[in-house]
Write a protein that holds these residues in place. Structure first.
Motif, PDB file in Angstrom:
ATOM      1  N   ALA A   5      35.049  26.885 -12.644  1.00 46.24           N
ATOM      2  CA  ALA A   5      35.783  27.257 -11.427  1.00 46.24           C
ATOM      3  C   ALA A   5      34.828  27.742 -10.351  1.00 46.24           C
ATOM      4  CB  ALA A   5      36.819  28.342 -11.749  1.00 46.24           C
ATOM      5  N   MET A   6      33.767  28.420 -10.762  1.00 51.38           N
ATOM      6  CA  MET A   6      32.775  28.918  -9.803  1.00 51.38           C
ATOM      7  C   MET A   6      32.024  27.756  -9.147  1.00 51.38           C
ATOM      8  SD  MET A   6      29.886  31.606 -10.714  1.00 51.38           S
ATOM      9  CE  MET A   6      30.076  33.179  -9.994  1.00 51.38           C
ATOM     10  N   ALA A   7      31.663  26.773  -9.920  1.00 52.22           N
ATOM     11  CA  ALA A   7      30.959  25.607  -9.376  1.00 52.22           C
ATOM     12  C   ALA A   7      31.884  24.815  -8.459  1.00 52.22           C
ATOM     13  CB  ALA A   7      30.441  24.728 -10.511  1.00 52.22           C
ATOM     14  N   GLU A   8      33.171  24.759  -8.824  1.00 50.60           N
ATOM     15  CA  GLU A   8      34.112  24.029  -7.995  1.00 50.60           C
ATOM     16  C   GLU A   8      34.372  24.742  -6.675  1.00 50.60           C
ATOM     17  OE1 GLU A   8      38.603  22.383  -8.402  1.00 50.60           O
ATOM     18  OE2 GLU A   8      37.292  22.246 -10.153  1.00 50.60           O
ATOM     19  N   SER A   9      34.373  26.078  -6.670  1.00 45.43           N
ATOM     20  CA  SER A   9      34.600  26.821  -5.421  1.00 45.43           C
ATOM     21  C   SER A   9      33.419  26.644  -4.473  1.00 45.43           C
ATOM     22  CB  SER A   9      34.846  28.300  -5.707  1.00 45.43           C
ATOM     23  OG  SER A   9      33.665  28.920  -6.188  1.00 45.43           O
ATOM     24  N   LYS A  10      32.226  26.467  -5.016  1.00 45.95           N
ATOM     25  CA  LYS A  10      31.059  26.224  -4.165  1.00 45.95           C
ATOM     26  C   LYS A  10      31.153  24.852  -3.495  1.00 45.95           C
ATOM     27  CE  LYS A  10      27.534  29.169  -6.102  1.00 45.95           C
ATOM     28  NZ  LYS A  10      26.180  29.227  -6.615  1.00 45.95           N
ATOM     29  N   LYS A  11      31.746  23.899  -4.155  1.00 49.89           N
ATOM     30  CA  LYS A  11      31.881  22.562  -3.594  1.00 49.89           C
ATOM     31  C   LYS A  11      32.841  22.544  -2.405  1.00 49.89           C
ATOM     32  CE  LYS A  11      31.012  20.017  -7.847  1.00 49.89           C
ATOM     33  NZ  LYS A  11      31.589  19.116  -8.838  1.00 49.89           N
ATOM     34  N   ARG A  12      33.817  23.447  -2.386  1.00 49.39           N
ATOM     35  CA  ARG A  12      34.834  23.450  -1.339  1.00 49.39           C
ATOM     36  C   ARG A  12      34.465  24.346  -0.161  1.00 49.39           C
ATOM     37  NH1 ARG A  12      40.413  24.244  -4.485  1.00 49.39           N
ATOM     38  NH2 ARG A  12      39.553  23.641  -6.459  1.00 49.39           N
ATOM     39  N   ARG A  13      33.313  24.928  -0.173  1.00 52.58           N
ATOM     40  CA  ARG A  13      32.916  25.807   0.933  1.00 52.58           C
ATOM     41  C   ARG A  13      32.797  25.004   2.216  1.00 52.58           C
ATOM     42  NH1 ARG A  13      27.846  29.126  -0.848  1.00 52.58           N
ATOM     43  NH2 ARG A  13      27.717  29.099   1.391  1.00 52.58           N
ATOM     44  N   PRO A  14      33.054  25.648   3.356  1.00 48.01           N
ATOM     45  CA  PRO A  14      32.918  24.933   4.632  1.00 48.01           C
ATOM     46  C   PRO A  14      31.486  24.442   4.833  1.00 48.01           C
ATOM     47  CG  PRO A  14      33.926  27.087   4.940  1.00 48.01           C
ATOM     48  CD  PRO A  14      33.482  27.013   3.516  1.00 48.01           C
ATOM     49  N   VAL A  15      31.387  23.316   5.465  1.00 47.33           N
ATOM     50  CA  VAL A  15      30.095  22.703   5.724  1.00 47.33           C
ATOM     51  C   VAL A  15      29.811  22.821   7.213  1.00 47.33           C
ATOM     52  CG1 VAL A  15      28.779  20.556   5.623  1.00 47.33           C
ATOM     53  CG2 VAL A  15      30.412  21.103   3.826  1.00 47.33           C
ATOM     54  N   PHE A  16      28.594  23.195   7.564  1.00 45.81           N
ATOM     55  CA  PHE A  16      28.187  23.279   8.965  1.00 45.81           C
ATOM     56  C   PHE A  16      27.912  21.876   9.474  1.00 45.81           C
ATOM     57  CE2 PHE A  16      24.644  23.360  12.000  1.00 45.81           C
ATOM     58  CZ  PHE A  16      25.278  24.028  13.030  1.00 45.81           C
ATOM     59  N   PHE A  17      28.597  21.506  10.543  1.00 45.31           N
ATOM     60  CA  PHE A  17      28.375  20.205  11.150  1.00 45.31           C
ATOM     61  C   PHE A  17      27.490  20.368  12.366  1.00 45.31           C
ATOM     62  CE2 PHE A  17      32.524  19.307   9.119  1.00 45.31           C
ATOM     63  CZ  PHE A  17      32.122  18.239   8.352  1.00 45.31           C
ATOM     64  N   ASN A  18      26.408  19.651  12.394  1.00 49.57           N
ATOM     65  CA  ASN A  18      25.544  19.641  13.555  1.00 49.57           C
ATOM     66  C   ASN A  18      26.059  18.553  14.491  1.00 49.57           C
ATOM     67  OD1 ASN A  18      23.575  19.576  15.484  1.00 49.57           O
ATOM     68  ND2 ASN A  18      21.859  19.494  14.035  1.00 49.57           N
ATOM     69  N   LEU A  19      26.678  18.977  15.597  1.00 53.71           N
ATOM     70  CA  LEU A  19      27.304  18.023  16.504  1.00 53.71           C
ATOM     71  C   LEU A  19      26.302  17.077  17.145  1.00 53.71           C
ATOM     72  CD1 LEU A  19      29.919  20.327  18.209  1.00 53.71           C
ATOM     73  CD2 LEU A  19      30.266  18.710  16.348  1.00 53.71           C
ATOM     74  N   LEU A  20      25.033  17.484  17.190  1.00 59.65           N
ATOM     75  CA  LEU A  20      24.015  16.615  17.775  1.00 59.65           C
ATOM     76  C   LEU A  20      23.617  15.476  16.833  1.00 59.65           C
ATOM     77  CD1 LEU A  20      21.768  19.333  19.446  1.00 59.65           C
ATOM     78  CD2 LEU A  20      23.533  17.917  20.512  1.00 59.65           C
ATOM     79  N   GLN A  21      23.947  15.615  15.547  1.00 54.40           N
ATOM     80  CA  GLN A  21      23.604  14.571  14.588  1.00 54.40           C
ATOM     81  C   GLN A  21      24.748  13.585  14.359  1.00 54.40           C
ATOM     82  OE1 GLN A  21      22.309  16.654  11.084  1.00 54.40           O
ATOM     83  NE2 GLN A  21      20.213  16.829  11.822  1.00 54.40           N
ATOM     84  N   ILE A  22      25.931  13.927  14.833  1.00 55.28           N
ATOM     85  CA  ILE A  22      27.069  13.027  14.665  1.00 55.28           C
ATOM     86  C   ILE A  22      26.941  11.888  15.664  1.00 55.28           C
ATOM     87  CG2 ILE A  22      29.567  12.810  14.850  1.00 55.28           C
ATOM     88  CD1 ILE A  22      29.773  15.727  13.993  1.00 55.28           C
ATOM     89  N   GLN A  23      27.011  10.681  15.182  1.00 50.37           N
ATOM     90  CA  GLN A  23      26.903   9.520  16.060  1.00 50.37           C
ATOM     91  C   GLN A  23      28.312   9.035  16.393  1.00 50.37           C
ATOM     92  OE1 GLN A  23      24.375   6.656  14.200  1.00 50.37           O
ATOM     93  NE2 GLN A  23      22.553   7.894  14.457  1.00 50.37           N
ATOM     94  N   MET A  24      28.787   9.462  17.547  1.00 58.32           N
ATOM     95  CA  MET A  24      30.123   9.060  17.964  1.00 58.32           C
ATOM     96  C   MET A  24      30.065   7.683  18.608  1.00 58.32           C
ATOM     97  SD  MET A  24      32.042  12.449  19.306  1.00 58.32           S
ATOM     98  CE  MET A  24      30.913  12.978  20.550  1.00 58.32           C
TER      99      MET A  24
END
Length: 132
Positions: A5-24
């Motif tokens: 359960a601890m490993a699974e909760s780490k997987k669901r943590r919010p991820v920081f999105f770098n908007l400059l790396q997103i290729q829209m």
């Protein structure tokens, strides 16, 4: 907590999105820029009306506005305003056409987005040639 359960909760943590790396896609950039130029144009209305009013008051007001165009900062601001107006107008027409299913296919939408972006830059470059 269990180890799984601890490993699974780490997987669901919010991820920081770098908007400059997103290729829209180009259409998304055109749409976002359309909104930004709309805000910029709305905020520039009072100053634009003031400049127009001053230039129409008489020869002295007209001469004063012409003197402002001798300043590089004013000319650059005028060029940016012309670019914003051109981009907003072209992108608005593009959006209106897509509302009636003209150019809604992916390839046509990409092509029209590029036309809007490049067309507004061309008009801004022409204004630069006139002002500078």
């Amino acid at each position: 907590m269990r180890m799984g359960a601890m490993a699974e909760s780490k997987k669901r943590r919010p991820v920081f999105f770098n908007l400059l790396q997103i290729q829209m896609p180009v259409g998304a950039l055109t749409s976002i820029t359309h909104r930004v130029t709309g805000i910029f144009l709305a905020l520039s209305i009072p100053f634009s009306v003031y400049v127009l009013d001053l230039s129409l008051q008489g020869p002295q007001g007209y001469a004063q506005v012409l003197a402002w165009f001798d300043k590089r900062a004013f000319r650059v601001a005028a060029i940016i305003l012309i670019w914003a107006l051109t981009h907003h107008l072209l992108a608005g027409v593009r959006h209106l056409l897509s509302d009636i299913d003209v150019g809604s296919q992916l390839s046509a939408a990409r092509r029209s987005a590029w036309i809007v972006n490049l067309g507004s830059v061309v008009v801004a470059l022409l204004a630069t040639g006139v002002f500078l």
